[in-house]
Design a protein around this motif. Sequence first.
Motif, mmCIF file in Angstrom:
data_model
loop_
_atom_site.group_PDB
_atom_site.id
_atom_site.type_symbol
_atom_site.label_atom_id
_atom_site.label_comp_id
_atom_site.label_asym_id
_atom_site.label_seq_id
_atom_site.Cartn_x
_atom_site.Cartn_y
_atom_site.Cartn_z
ATOM 1 N N HIS A 1 -7.562 -31.321 -71.273
ATOM 2 C CA HIS A 1 -6.963 -31.740 -71.874
ATOM 3 C C HIS A 1 -6.196 -31.915 -72.949
ATOM 4 O O HIS A 1 -6.934 -30.810 -74.238
ATOM 5 C CB HIS A 1 -7.573 -33.660 -72.239
ATOM 6 C CG HIS A 1 -8.205 -33.596 -70.650
ATOM 7 N ND1 HIS A 1 -8.936 -35.631 -71.085
ATOM 8 C CD2 HIS A 1 -8.344 -33.772 -69.836
ATOM 9 C CE1 HIS A 1 -8.974 -36.264 -70.446
ATOM 10 N NE2 HIS A 1 -8.489 -35.101 -68.989
ATOM 11 N N GLY B 1 -5.546 -26.655 -60.988
ATOM 12 C CA GLY B 1 -6.692 -27.732 -60.449
ATOM 13 C C GLY B 1 -7.767 -28.052 -61.596
ATOM 14 O O GLY B 1 -8.645 -28.991 -61.104
ATOM 15 N N GLN C 1 -4.827 -25.740 -65.226
ATOM 16 C CA GLN C 1 -3.995 -26.902 -65.000
ATOM 17 C C GLN C 1 -3.621 -26.334 -63.772
ATOM 18 O O GLN C 1 -3.652 -27.501 -62.575
ATOM 19 C CB GLN C 1 -3.476 -27.461 -66.264
ATOM 20 C CG GLN C 1 -3.826 -27.755 -67.394
ATOM 21 C CD GLN C 1 -2.875 -28.528 -68.436
ATOM 22 O OE1 GLN C 1 -1.646 -28.219 -68.594
ATOM 23 N NE2 GLN C 1 -3.700 -29.473 -69.252
ATOM 24 N N TYR D 1 -18.220 -26.833 -68.423
ATOM 25 C CA TYR D 1 -17.009 -25.805 -67.331
ATOM 26 C C TYR D 1 -18.792 -25.124 -67.072
ATOM 27 O O TYR D 1 -19.305 -24.557 -67.712
ATOM 28 C CB TYR D 1 -16.240 -24.879 -66.853
ATOM 29 C CG TYR D 1 -15.793 -24.355 -66.029
ATOM 30 C CD1 TYR D 1 -15.099 -25.237 -65.096
ATOM 31 C CD2 TYR D 1 -16.061 -22.838 -66.174
ATOM 32 C CE1 TYR D 1 -15.374 -24.347 -63.821
ATOM 33 C CE2 TYR D 1 -16.057 -22.426 -64.704
ATOM 34 C CZ TYR D 1 -16.012 -23.156 -63.281
ATOM 35 O OH TYR D 1 -15.345 -22.341 -62.296
ATOM 36 N N LEU E 1 -11.995 -29.457 -72.375
ATOM 37 C CA LEU E 1 -12.394 -29.498 -71.100
ATOM 38 C C LEU E 1 -13.723 -30.867 -70.747
ATOM 39 O O LEU E 1 -14.457 -30.453 -70.854
ATOM 40 C CB LEU E 1 -12.821 -28.318 -70.365
ATOM 41 C CG LEU E 1 -12.930 -27.691 -69.307
ATOM 42 C CD1 LEU E 1 -11.857 -28.044 -68.282
ATOM 43 C CD2 LEU E 1 -13.019 -26.705 -68.881
ATOM 44 N N ASP F 1 -8.460 -29.607 -65.393
ATOM 45 C CA ASP F 1 -8.497 -30.305 -65.693
ATOM 46 C C ASP F 1 -8.553 -30.227 -67.091
ATOM 47 O O ASP F 1 -9.672 -30.704 -67.860
ATOM 48 C CB ASP F 1 -9.103 -32.244 -65.118
ATOM 49 C CG ASP F 1 -8.944 -32.692 -66.064
ATOM 50 O OD1 ASP F 1 -7.908 -33.185 -66.485
ATOM 51 O OD2 ASP F 1 -9.524 -34.196 -66.517
#
Length: 124
Positions: free
Chosen positions: A48, A44, A41, A61, A57, A46
């Motif tokens: 959750h 950068g 995090q 990704y 994620l 993101d």
Amino acid sequence: MQKLFALLEKLQDGRNRSGQELADNMQLTRGAVWHQVKQLQALGIDIHAVSGKGYRLPGGYEFLNAQEIKTALPHDVAEKISSIDVYQVVDSTNEKLLTESAREDVHGRLVLSEYQTAGRGRRG
């Protein structure tokens, strides 16, 4: 950094993963997983964290893939590229090419990295 990429791989499909599931799969403690999530995090990414559901994620990704990149390029561009080198972590993709250019011809080579520790393309 390798451990962070291992966690990212476990989360790449965008589905919820419990801290315990991740810990078991990675042979870590839940606390170590939490610490790695915080590190990602801070970079950068993101991720959750939802109490009772775990980590996810959003959107997933997709790791860089040299073959998929070359296939997606227009033919006239792809034919000019001699190779695509993909790294998880480098100091600088530009420095990597400059260093290698002292030993060999790097014309047409493309160097990509998931993360740079230095150089112009890094976050921040």
